[in-house]
Scaffold this motif. Structure first.
Motif, PDB file in Angstrom:
ATOM      1  N   GLY A 199      -0.550   2.827  -3.190  1.00  0.00           N
ATOM      2  CA  GLY A 199      -1.694   3.663  -2.850  1.00  0.00           C
ATOM      3  C   GLY A 199      -3.035   3.005  -3.103  1.00  0.00           C
ATOM      4  O   GLY A 199      -4.077   3.664  -3.008  1.00  0.00           O
ATOM      5  N   ASP A 200      -3.036   1.694  -3.387  1.00  0.00           N
ATOM      6  CA  ASP A 200      -4.286   0.978  -3.644  1.00  0.00           C
ATOM      7  C   ASP A 200      -5.046   0.818  -2.325  1.00  0.00           C
ATOM      8  O   ASP A 200      -4.604   0.111  -1.413  1.00  0.00           O
ATOM      9  N   LYS A 201      -6.193   1.451  -2.216  1.00  0.00           N
ATOM     10  CA  LYS A 201      -6.958   1.497  -0.983  1.00  0.00           C
ATOM     11  C   LYS A 201      -7.398   0.119  -0.500  1.00  0.00           C
ATOM     12  O   LYS A 201      -7.648  -0.087   0.699  1.00  0.00           O
ATOM     13  N   ARG A 202      -7.510  -0.836  -1.406  1.00  0.00           N
ATOM     14  CA  ARG A 202      -7.954  -2.168  -0.990  1.00  0.00           C
ATOM     15  C   ARG A 202      -6.974  -2.781   0.001  1.00  0.00           C
ATOM     16  O   ARG A 202      -7.370  -3.468   0.941  1.00  0.00           O
ATOM     17  N   TYR A 203      -5.679  -2.523  -0.207  1.00  0.00           N
ATOM     18  CA  TYR A 203      -4.669  -3.064   0.711  1.00  0.00           C
ATOM     19  C   TYR A 203      -4.751  -2.365   2.060  1.00  0.00           C
ATOM     20  O   TYR A 203      -4.572  -2.992   3.109  1.00  0.00           O
ATOM     21  N   CYS A 204      -5.010  -1.089   2.037  1.00  0.00           N
ATOM     22  CA  CYS A 204      -5.183  -0.323   3.276  1.00  0.00           C
ATOM     23  C   CYS A 204      -6.372  -0.854   4.065  1.00  0.00           C
ATOM     24  O   CYS A 204      -6.279  -1.098   5.282  1.00  0.00           O
ATOM     25  N   LEU A 205      -7.497  -1.040   3.396  1.00  0.00           N
ATOM     26  CA  LEU A 205      -8.708  -1.498   4.071  1.00  0.00           C
ATOM     27  C   LEU A 205      -8.537  -2.912   4.624  1.00  0.00           C
ATOM     28  O   LEU A 205      -9.027  -3.222   5.716  1.00  0.00           O
TER      29      LEU A 205
ATOM     30  N   TYR B  60       0.820  -1.207   0.000  1.00  0.00           N
ATOM     31  CA  TYR B  60       0.000   0.000   0.000  1.00  0.00           C
ATOM     32  C   TYR B  60       0.857   1.262   0.000  1.00  0.00           C
ATOM     33  O   TYR B  60       0.537   2.245  -0.686  1.00  0.00           O
TER      34      TYR B  60
ATOM     35  N   ASP C 274      -5.653   5.381  11.474  1.00  0.00           N
ATOM     36  CA  ASP C 274      -6.257   6.530  12.140  1.00  0.00           C
ATOM     37  C   ASP C 274      -5.837   6.613  13.605  1.00  0.00           C
ATOM     38  O   ASP C 274      -5.366   5.642  14.208  1.00  0.00           O
TER      39      ASP C 274
ATOM     40  N   PHE D 136      -1.226   5.637   7.603  1.00  0.00           N
ATOM     41  CA  PHE D 136      -2.620   5.617   7.164  1.00  0.00           C
ATOM     42  C   PHE D 136      -3.562   5.153   8.272  1.00  0.00           C
ATOM     43  O   PHE D 136      -4.786   5.291   8.149  1.00  0.00           O
TER      44      PHE D 136
END
Length: 386
Positions: free
Chosen positions: A130-136, A126, A197, A195
């Motif tokens: 920057g692929d949000k799927r990996y973050c989520l 990620y 929170d 990333f």
């Protein structure tokens, strides 16, 4: 494989020791640059160690992305990952559909490096894509780890809970310590975890503090002296507990080492942590075995084609047993019959070659890194201030 950890962290640590509440402490990763070891389990452990040490550009490569996509598919509905999966394999369309259709099985676990290792990998990818799927997916995994923690600070091997030894507080193969290292790094707000929170970072801080409290409470006391830890502890009594049939309640010459590593990484440790480390180090020094070595020999009767024997060797370096009898410190071995044996030759060849009964796990810790830690936090504190 060796990871060198160089980032610093601060955590709010409040330790509940009986009715005594210690003041908040700054906990930082020690700048002694300890070399932390990946649990020596399988070739898969080494594979993951390699996957987590590539240069940043590699994590944008087709191979890295393919592995990350596999990790997404294997994430269970609970948020965690199953163990002993080859995430580098090329998955067929049928296999991918099965993983999607049956997203509860196999169950998620922290055993054998599962969950927290996949999360570290996703954070790497990620950070570069920057692929949000990996973050989520990472955040789902983080929520899983936070939810899986017991109120007493320990972690079970499996969550959702499974009956049996799977629900014990699990230090075996560094399961709980691996989780705590990840949460510690998340709480530190390192570059690859920015990333996450603020609320989750705070929850990670609290989880690590509770985990340290659990570590201190589960250290086994024998005749009034702090010693070591068992590979697993009962969630209610906190006493050493049985794992698999051949993993009896004991003092562990292996798991104790990584717990010490973790505690030694705490900057400016309070007296309770210093005492825990000193007690465990003293125990390791007392139970080392001199004058023998383990030898691998060819054996046509063994299913692996080889066997393990113990031979006398006055020149051999000290070696440690995986398990020691509580109260006597006598090294022992075990088998699938659940019995205790005091000679490696007395257990079945299948267990003799299929388990790590003897090793040099504490050697580098005792010879190289503990003296530096001791000089910094024990010897120096005893010296009068000028």
């Amino acid at each position: 494989m060796i990871h060198r950890v160089i980032n610093k962290i601060k955590l709010l640590a409040v330790f509940a020791l009986g009715a005594v509440m210690l003041p908040a402490q700054d906990i930082q990763l020690s700048m002694l640059e300890y070399e932390l070891r990946i649990p020596e389990q399988t070739a898969q452990s080494e594979l993951w160690a390699d996957l987590l040490q590539h240069d940043r550009q590699w994590y944008t490569s087709p191979e890295a992305i393919r592995i990350a996509e596999n990790i997404l598919l294997y994430q269970r509905n609970s948020g965690g990952w199953p163990k002993n999966i080859d995430y580098t394999e090329t998955l067929s369309a049928v296999h991918k559909k099965e993983l999607t259709d049956y997203a509860d099985e196999p169950l998620a676990t922290i055993d054998n490096g599962a969950t927290y290792t996949q999360m570290r990998y996703l954070a790497h990818v990620y950070a570069q894509t920057g692929d949000k799927r990996y973050c989520l997916a990472f955040l789902r995994g983080l929520d899983y780890l936070l939810k899986a923690q017991y109120e007493n600070g320990g972690w079970p091997q499996y969550y959702p809970l499974r009956k049996g030894y799977y629900s014990h507080i699990t230090y075996n193969d560094d399961a709980m310590i691996g989780v705590m290292r990840l949460l510690r790094d998340v709480a530190a707000g390192g570059s690859e975890y920015r990333f996450v929170d603020e609320n989750r970072c705070f929850m990670a801080q609290k989880a690590v503090a509770k985990g340290i409290e659990c570590i201190l409470k589960t250290q086994v006391v024998v005749n009034g002296e702090l010693t070591a830890w068992c590979a697993q502890h009962d969630v209610k009594t906190l006493k050493p507990a049985r794992g698999r049939a051949y993993e009896l309640p004991s003092l562990s010459g292996k798991e104790t080492v990584d717990i010490i590593w973790f505690l030694m990484e705490i900057e400016n440790p309070p007296p309770e942590i210093i005492a825990a480390i000193e007690g465990a180090i003293s125990w390791l020094q007392r139970v080392k075995i001199n004058g023998i070595r383990q030898k691998r020999v060819t054996s046509p009767k063994s299913p692996t084609g080889y066997d393990k024997i113990i031979v006398n060797d006055p020149a051999a370096p000290p070696i440690w047993a995986r398990f020691y009898q509580i109260g006597t410190n006598r090294p022992f071995f075990s088998d699938r019959d659940g019995e205790m044996y005091f000679d490696l030759a007395d257990i079945s060849v299948e267990r003799r070659v299929g388990y790590g009964w003897l090793g040099y796990w504490p050697q580098e810790l005792l010879e190289k890194f503990y003296p530096r830690w001791q000089a910094r936090y024990v010897v120096n504190k005893r010296m009068p201030q000028k």
